[in-house]
Design a protein around this motif. Structure first.
Motif, PDB file in Angstrom:
ATOM      1  N   GLY A 139      12.262   7.495  -6.737  1.00  0.00           N
ATOM      2  CA  GLY A 139      11.062   7.763  -5.964  1.00  0.00           C
ATOM      3  C   GLY A 139      11.322   7.617  -4.480  1.00  0.00           C
ATOM      4  N   LYS A 140      10.268   7.429  -3.726  1.00  0.00           N
ATOM      5  CA  LYS A 140      10.372   7.326  -2.272  1.00  0.00           C
ATOM      6  C   LYS A 140      10.247   5.874  -1.818  1.00  0.00           C
ATOM      7  N   TYR A 141      10.676   5.642  -0.586  1.00  0.00           N
ATOM      8  CA  TYR A 141      10.699   4.291  -0.021  1.00  0.00           C
ATOM      9  C   TYR A 141       9.709   4.218   1.138  1.00  0.00           C
ATOM     10  N   TYR A 142       8.965   3.115   1.170  1.00  0.00           N
ATOM     11  CA  TYR A 142       7.926   2.947   2.192  1.00  0.00           C
ATOM     12  C   TYR A 142       7.967   1.552   2.782  1.00  0.00           C
ATOM     13  N   ALA A 143       7.717   1.467   4.077  1.00  0.00           N
ATOM     14  CA  ALA A 143       7.428   0.172   4.678  1.00  0.00           C
ATOM     15  C   ALA A 143       6.020  -0.232   4.249  1.00  0.00           C
ATOM     16  N   TRP A 144       5.743  -1.523   4.262  1.00  0.00           N
ATOM     17  CA  TRP A 144       4.462  -2.029   3.768  1.00  0.00           C
ATOM     18  C   TRP A 144       3.320  -1.525   4.646  1.00  0.00           C
ATOM     19  N   GLY A 145       2.390  -0.801   4.035  1.00  0.00           N
ATOM     20  CA  GLY A 145       1.233  -0.288   4.762  1.00  0.00           C
ATOM     21  C   GLY A 145       1.424   1.103   5.333  1.00  0.00           C
ATOM     22  N   GLU A 146       2.648   1.638   5.290  1.00  0.00           N
ATOM     23  CA  GLU A 146       2.877   2.993   5.767  1.00  0.00           C
ATOM     24  C   GLU A 146       2.765   3.976   4.598  1.00  0.00           C
ATOM     25  N   THR A 147       2.345   5.194   4.885  1.00  0.00           N
ATOM     26  CA  THR A 147       2.122   6.177   3.825  1.00  0.00           C
ATOM     27  C   THR A 147       3.031   7.394   3.957  1.00  0.00           C
ATOM     28  N   THR A 148       4.022   7.324   4.844  1.00  0.00           N
ATOM     29  CA  THR A 148       5.022   8.381   4.973  1.00  0.00           C
ATOM     30  C   THR A 148       6.406   7.747   4.985  1.00  0.00           C
ATOM     31  N   THR A 149       7.395   8.542   4.570  1.00  0.00           N
ATOM     32  CA  THR A 149       8.778   8.067   4.584  1.00  0.00           C
ATOM     33  C   THR A 149       9.396   8.343   5.952  1.00  0.00           C
ATOM     34  N   LYS A 150      10.564   7.773   6.188  1.00  0.00           N
ATOM     35  CA  LYS A 150      11.253   7.960   7.463  1.00  0.00           C
ATOM     36  C   LYS A 150      12.726   7.630   7.277  1.00  0.00           C
ATOM     37  N   ARG A 151      13.509   7.723   8.331  1.00  0.00           N
ATOM     38  CA  ARG A 151      14.949   7.466   8.260  1.00  0.00           C
ATOM     39  C   ARG A 151      15.308   6.051   8.684  1.00  0.00           C
ATOM     40  N   ASP A 152      14.447   5.429   9.471  1.00  0.00           N
ATOM     41  CA  ASP A 152      14.779   4.120  10.042  1.00  0.00           C
ATOM     42  C   ASP A 152      13.692   3.106   9.677  1.00  0.00           C
ATOM     43  N   TYR A 153      14.074   2.104   8.872  1.00  0.00           N
ATOM     44  CA  TYR A 153      13.126   1.076   8.437  1.00  0.00           C
ATOM     45  C   TYR A 153      13.394  -0.247   9.160  1.00  0.00           C
ATOM     46  N   SER A 154      13.685  -0.158  10.420  1.00  0.00           N
ATOM     47  CA  SER A 154      13.869  -1.357  11.236  1.00  0.00           C
ATOM     48  C   SER A 154      12.535  -1.798  11.825  1.00  0.00           C
ATOM     49  N   LYS A 155      12.509  -3.047  12.299  1.00  0.00           N
ATOM     50  CA  LYS A 155      11.278  -3.611  12.849  1.00  0.00           C
ATOM     51  C   LYS A 155      10.756  -2.791  14.021  1.00  0.00           C
ATOM     52  N   SER A 156      11.650  -2.312  14.868  1.00  0.00           N
ATOM     53  CA  SER A 156      11.231  -1.569  16.054  1.00  0.00           C
ATOM     54  C   SER A 156      10.588  -0.233  15.710  1.00  0.00           C
ATOM     55  N   ARG A 157      10.850   0.274  14.491  1.00  0.00           N
ATOM     56  CA  ARG A 157      10.291   1.555  14.064  1.00  0.00           C
ATOM     57  C   ARG A 157       9.096   1.384  13.126  1.00  0.00           C
ATOM     58  N   TYR A 158       8.710   0.155  12.895  1.00  0.00           N
ATOM     59  CA  TYR A 158       7.582  -0.113  12.005  1.00  0.00           C
ATOM     60  C   TYR A 158       6.277   0.186  12.721  1.00  0.00           C
ATOM     61  N   ARG A 159       5.427   0.950  12.088  1.00  0.00           N
ATOM     62  CA  ARG A 159       4.197   1.436  12.711  1.00  0.00           C
ATOM     63  C   ARG A 159       3.289   0.299  13.165  1.00  0.00           C
ATOM     64  N   TYR A 160       3.334  -0.825  12.458  1.00  0.00           N
ATOM     65  CA  TYR A 160       2.412  -1.918  12.760  1.00  0.00           C
ATOM     66  C   TYR A 160       3.117  -3.102  13.417  1.00  0.00           C
ATOM     67  N   PHE A 161       4.140  -2.774  14.203  1.00  0.00           N
ATOM     68  CA  PHE A 161       4.800  -3.769  15.055  1.00  0.00           C
ATOM     69  C   PHE A 161       4.670  -3.297  16.497  1.00  0.00           C
ATOM     70  N   GLU A 162       3.829  -3.999  17.243  1.00  0.00           N
ATOM     71  CA  GLU A 162       3.556  -3.618  18.624  1.00  0.00           C
ATOM     72  C   GLU A 162       3.530  -4.850  19.510  1.00  0.00           C
ATOM     73  N   ALA A 163       3.918  -4.649  20.757  1.00  0.00           N
ATOM     74  CA  ALA A 163       3.909  -5.732  21.737  1.00  0.00           C
ATOM     75  C   ALA A 163       4.665  -6.957  21.210  1.00  0.00           C
ATOM     76  N   ASP A 164       5.774  -6.695  20.536  1.00  0.00           N
ATOM     77  CA  ASP A 164       6.664  -7.726  20.022  1.00  0.00           C
ATOM     78  C   ASP A 164       6.002  -8.618  18.971  1.00  0.00           C
ATOM     79  N   ARG A 165       5.029  -8.077  18.245  1.00  0.00           N
ATOM     80  CA  ARG A 165       4.408  -8.844  17.168  1.00  0.00           C
ATOM     81  C   ARG A 165       3.888  -7.906  16.078  1.00  0.00           C
ATOM     82  N   TYR A 166       3.785  -8.438  14.871  1.00  0.00           N
ATOM     83  CA  TYR A 166       3.249  -7.673  13.752  1.00  0.00           C
ATOM     84  C   TYR A 166       1.728  -7.625  13.852  1.00  0.00           C
ATOM     85  N   GLN A 167       1.176  -6.432  13.599  1.00  0.00           N
ATOM     86  CA  GLN A 167      -0.263  -6.241  13.655  1.00  0.00           C
ATOM     87  C   GLN A 167      -0.867  -6.424  12.257  1.00  0.00           C
ATOM     88  N   SER A 168      -2.017  -7.048  12.197  1.00  0.00           N
ATOM     89  CA  SER A 168      -2.690  -7.242  10.922  1.00  0.00           C
ATOM     90  C   SER A 168      -3.360  -5.943  10.471  1.00  0.00           C
TER      91      SER A 168
END
Length: 230
Positions: free
Chosen positions: A79-108
């Motif tokens: 199947g496909k791989y997803y970061a937690w809370g994301e609904t699309t796949t991508k090539r880079d699953y690093s913290k800096s590319r996580y949709r809900y990581f902003e201003a050097d912190r994880y967003q709720s």
């Protein structure tokens, strides 16, 4: 919609045969047989084994479990791989590319995202399908028998529930940054529950052996096995 089919010989003569019979033997498509006491049978129902085009198995737990991962066409597909809370796949699953990581912190995005717009099982499969909660994940871990096996050459676990039915969880590995790791060795499946008091982590079902419950960084790319309420 597919339906479970039982070969009930001379069902039309049930009124005659049941009087003499003490047991009913049901032969399943996989070659196994189940014996039921006639006195214990209240009724016979033919129920669907798919919901909105997706197959499920009744393990005898509080929810129905899908037979495939999100993005998979066969039981053995990763199947496909997803970061937690994301609904699309991508090539880079690093913290800096996580949709809900902003201003050097994880967003709720909520402590429970199952069934919300952050749940890819809910948004793509629809009709009540969703990610499992932590309690449902624990139920799968604690109430089922886990057997490491290979199905059609794919490593994973056969998970047999109290009902006697089972599902197969392939060892799909995980994405860490741009690297797909531990394929064929370990499996990591997201739940919809954030780790209590730790904004950067969420609960999973994982196995490297059979470790069971675990928490992981939300940015990692894991697979998802949907569930459906009864």
């Amino acid at each position: 919609m597919k339906y479970t089919r039982f070969m009930l010989t001379a069902l039309c003569l049930l009124g005659v045969s049941v009087v003499q019979a003490q047991n009913m033997v049901v032969y399943l498509a996989n070659g196994t047989r189940t014996t039921l006491a006639v006195s214990a049978i209240d009724s016979i129902r033919f129920e669907p084994t798919t919901i909105n085009g997706h197959d499920y198995v009744d393990l005898g737990l509080s929810v129905l479990w899908a037979t495939c991962n999100v993005g998979a066409k066969e039981v053995t597909d990763y199947g496909k791989y997803y970061a937690w809370g994301e609904t699309t796949t991508k090539r880079d699953y690093s913290k800096s590319r996580y949709r809900y990581f902003e201003a050097d912190r994880y967003q709720s995005i909520g402590e429970e995202i199952d069934g919300t717009r952050y749940d890819v099982a809910s948004t793509t499969w629809r009709d009540g399908w969703r990610m499992p909660t932590l309690d449902e994940a624990r139920e799968l871990i604690e109430k089922c028998t886990w057997t490491r096996t290979a199905l059609e050459g794919v490593n994973g676990y056969r998970v047999q529930g109290p009902s006697g039915a089972s599902i197969f969880l392939p060892a799909a590995g995980m994405y860490y940054g741009t690297s797909l790791e531990e394929v064929g060795e370990k499996g990591y499946y997201w739940s919809g529950t954030q780790a209590e008091g730790v904004l950067s982590m969420a609960h999973t079902i994982n196995f490297s052996g059979n470790d069971g419950e675990w928490t992981a960084n939300r940015a990692y790319g894991f697979t998802i096995r949907p569930v459906h309420a009864r």
